[in-house]
Design a protein around this motif. Structure first.
Motif, PDB file in Angstrom:
ATOM      1  N   THR A  23      -3.299   5.458  16.208  1.00 29.99           N
ATOM      2  CA  THR A  23      -2.171   5.833  15.364  1.00 29.99           C
ATOM      3  C   THR A  23      -1.970   7.349  15.324  1.00 29.99           C
ATOM      4  N   SER A  58      -6.453  13.870  13.681  1.00 25.71           N
ATOM      5  CA  SER A  58      -7.438  12.843  13.313  1.00 25.71           C
ATOM      6  C   SER A  58      -7.487  12.684  11.800  1.00 25.71           C
ATOM      7  N   GLN A  59      -7.436  11.461  11.330  1.00 26.00           N
ATOM      8  CA  GLN A  59      -7.612  11.209   9.895  1.00 26.00           C
ATOM      9  C   GLN A  59      -9.035  11.536   9.495  1.00 26.00           C
ATOM     10  N   SER A  60      -9.978  10.923  10.196  1.00 23.68           N
ATOM     11  CA  SER A  60     -11.391  11.030   9.794  1.00 23.68           C
ATOM     12  C   SER A  60     -11.991  12.395  10.126  1.00 23.68           C
ATOM     13  N   THR A  88     -13.674  11.255  14.945  1.00 19.00           N
ATOM     14  CA  THR A  88     -13.499  10.436  16.148  1.00 19.00           C
ATOM     15  C   THR A  88     -14.118  11.147  17.353  1.00 19.00           C
ATOM     16  N   VAL A 134      -8.980   0.282   6.935  1.00 21.19           N
ATOM     17  CA  VAL A 134      -9.223   0.674   8.327  1.00 21.19           C
ATOM     18  C   VAL A 134      -7.916   1.097   9.007  1.00 21.19           C
ATOM     19  N   SER A 161      -4.549   2.796   9.609  1.00 22.74           N
ATOM     20  CA  SER A 161      -4.009   4.060   9.116  1.00 22.74           C
ATOM     21  C   SER A 161      -2.538   3.917   8.724  1.00 22.74           C
ATOM     22  N   LYS A 194      -0.145  -2.014  14.583  1.00 24.98           N
ATOM     23  CA  LYS A 194      -0.468  -2.515  13.249  1.00 24.98           C
ATOM     24  C   LYS A 194      -0.589  -4.037  13.267  1.00 24.98           C
ATOM     25  N   GLU A 238      -3.835  -5.168  15.203  1.00 26.91           N
ATOM     26  CA  GLU A 238      -5.129  -4.915  14.573  1.00 26.91           C
ATOM     27  C   GLU A 238      -5.302  -5.683  13.274  1.00 26.91           C
TER      28      GLU A 238
HETATM   29  C1  F6R Z   1      -4.913   2.302  13.570  1.00 22.74           C
HETATM   30  C2  F6R Z   1      -6.065   3.195  13.379  1.00 22.74           C
HETATM   31  C3  F6R Z   1      -6.700   3.841  14.566  1.00 22.74           C
HETATM   32  C4  F6R Z   1      -6.955   5.328  14.296  1.00 22.74           C
HETATM   33  C5  F6R Z   1      -7.741   5.966  15.449  1.00 22.74           C
HETATM   34  C6  F6R Z   1      -7.960   7.455  15.242  1.00 22.74           C
HETATM   35  O1  F6R Z   1      -4.436   1.832  12.362  1.00 22.74           O
HETATM   36  O2  F6R Z   1      -6.471   3.415  12.264  1.00 22.74           O
HETATM   37  O3  F6R Z   1      -5.901   3.674  15.704  1.00 22.74           O
HETATM   38  O4  F6R Z   1      -5.721   5.958  14.109  1.00 22.74           O
HETATM   39  O5  F6R Z   1      -8.983   5.330  15.574  1.00 22.74           O
HETATM   40  O6  F6R Z   1      -8.717   7.708  14.088  1.00 22.74           O
HETATM   41  P1  F6R Z   1      -8.765   9.148  13.461  1.00 22.74           P
HETATM   42  O7  F6R Z   1      -7.390   9.480  12.986  1.00 22.74           O
HETATM   43  O8  F6R Z   1      -9.743   9.062  12.322  1.00 22.74           O
HETATM   44  O9  F6R Z   1      -9.218  10.089  14.544  1.00 22.74           O
END
Ligand code: F6R
Length: 369
Positions: A59, A104-106, A109, A155, A157, A242, A245
């Motif tokens: 995402t 990246s959200q987290s 990654t 999980v 995003s 979406k 998954e």
């Molecule tokens: C989809 C989803 C994953 C993350 C991907 C990157 O809903 O959550 O595709 O977007 O694993 O994760 P981050 O943004 O944490 O690097």
């Protein structure tokens, strides 16, 4: 802690107006100029950038794909979007004048982190657009622009995605301001339009009852296709991701212009197809092209579920369902058009009795390559 919602995902979908508003907050001075002090990159370096490469996965990569349209338009800098795990294995052309933007959200990654390390080794400047403070990717990057989506528990995003687009847009406007690509009043008016988006996202959420109804009816569906064009293309990809998954349904997103180059062969009677329609007020002729696509697939029996702008009457004769979203500038529309797709996937998976917050085989942050 789910705030009365059935799942964290549903709650986080409803948090999106706040997530976008918070990502915009405090990033302008009294005169309305963008100030991204946190970037801490020498302005001379940013002025000299001749290419931007976005590295990300899933995402987050789709957020980069959306931002490419805006940044190229505003800054006239070429932008490539590369899946982080492909990037460093193909000997990418990166040098001192390349700005590598990791989304990246987290912030953890592994593939994205390794791409950042590789980019730095090649002499590129690296900038992280990340949601989680103190995570590894911003620590190893030259600069960070935090998204302020708040913790994302589900999980899948959702609110992080909207915040990533918002932050990448701020970066694009900042570069345009710095490099003199746009007049200050043009930047100020785009910022004004961005600041109007949270209320419009809320409006889309307020109208989402019908999306939920349709999703419940479609709980037995085997396959769903998504079409979009321009910024609607990555949104089609995101809608399909979406659904895969969360609901374990075969789903595929296409650029609408590709239809006649192959995918139209998939259309048979009853095939559900979501179509993200560009604004009829847009400067280009894409609206009528996408309406023709809807007509073509409808003629072959597709069940067309259309996401269109308020007042777009042209789609109605060919749509089995229309979800309307408020009017906004073309480049900002993804912040609205993705929302019905998120709600659809969440509701359909819930109707199937699945755990939308913890889909099978997936982890919130993928810390292995
Ligand atoms: C989809 C989803 C994953 C993350 C991907 C990157 O809903 O959550 O595709 O977007 O694993 O994760 P981050 O943004 O944490 O690097």
């Amino acid at each position: 802690e789910k705030g009365g919602f059935g799942s964290f995902m549903d709650k986080e979908i409803h948090d999106q107006p706040h997530a976008v508003a918070d990502t915009l907050l405090g990033r302008t001075d009294a005169a309305g100029h963008l100030v991204l002090d946190e970037l801490r990159i020498d302005e001379a370096v940013l002025r000299a950038v001749d290419k931007i490469v976005v590295v990300a996965c899933g995402t987050a990569a789709y957020a980069g794909h959306v931002a490419k349209y805006a940044i190229e338009h505003w800054c006239r800098i070429p932008v490539e979007v590369e899946l982080a795990h492909e990037f460093r294995y193909r000997d990418p052309v990166v040098d001192e004048r390349t700005l590598v933007v990791a989304i990246s959200q987290s912030g953890e990654t592994m593939d994205t982190l390794m791409a950042v390390r590789h980019a730095r080794e090649q002499g590129a400047t690296t900038l992280a657009i990340v949601n989680t403070h103190g995570s590894t990717i911003p620590r190893e990057s030259d600069a960070v622009l935090y998204t302020h989506a708040g913790p994302e528990i589900a999980v899948a995003s959702t609110k992080a995605f909207l915040s990533q687009i918002t932050a990448a847009y701020l970066l694009g406007l900042f570069l345009a301001q710095l490099r003199g690509n746009k007049f200050p009043d043009e930047i100020a008016s785009t910022l004004e339009e961005l600041r109007a988006m949270p209320d419009k996202i809320q409006e889309v959420l307020d109208r989402s009852g019908r999306v939920r109804e349709i999703a419940r009816w479609m709980a037995d569906t085997q396959s769903v296709l998504f079409l979009g064009r321009h910024v609607g293309y990555p949104i089609a990809l995101e809608g399909a991701l979406k659904l895969k998954e969360l609901a374990y349904i075969h789903a595929e997103g296409f650029a609408a212009g590709e239809l006649k180059h192959g995918p139209i062969a998939l259309i048979e009677p009853g095939q559900p197809v979501f179509v993200v329609v560009p604004s009829p007020r847009g400067r280009h002729s894409l609206h009528s092209k996408v309406v023709s696509n809807i007509q073509e697939i409808r003629a072959r029996g597709a069940r067309t579920i259309v996401i269109a702008e308020d007042g777009d009457e042209a789609v109605r004769p060919y749509a089995d369902e229309v979800f309307s979203v408020p009017q906004c500038p073309t480049l900002l529309a993804p912040l609205l058009t993705v929302v019905p797709l998120q709600v659809f996937a969440c509701e359909l998976a819930t109707a199937k009795g699945l755990d939308v917050d913890q889909p099978r085989n997936l982890a919130k942050s993928v810390t292995v390559e």
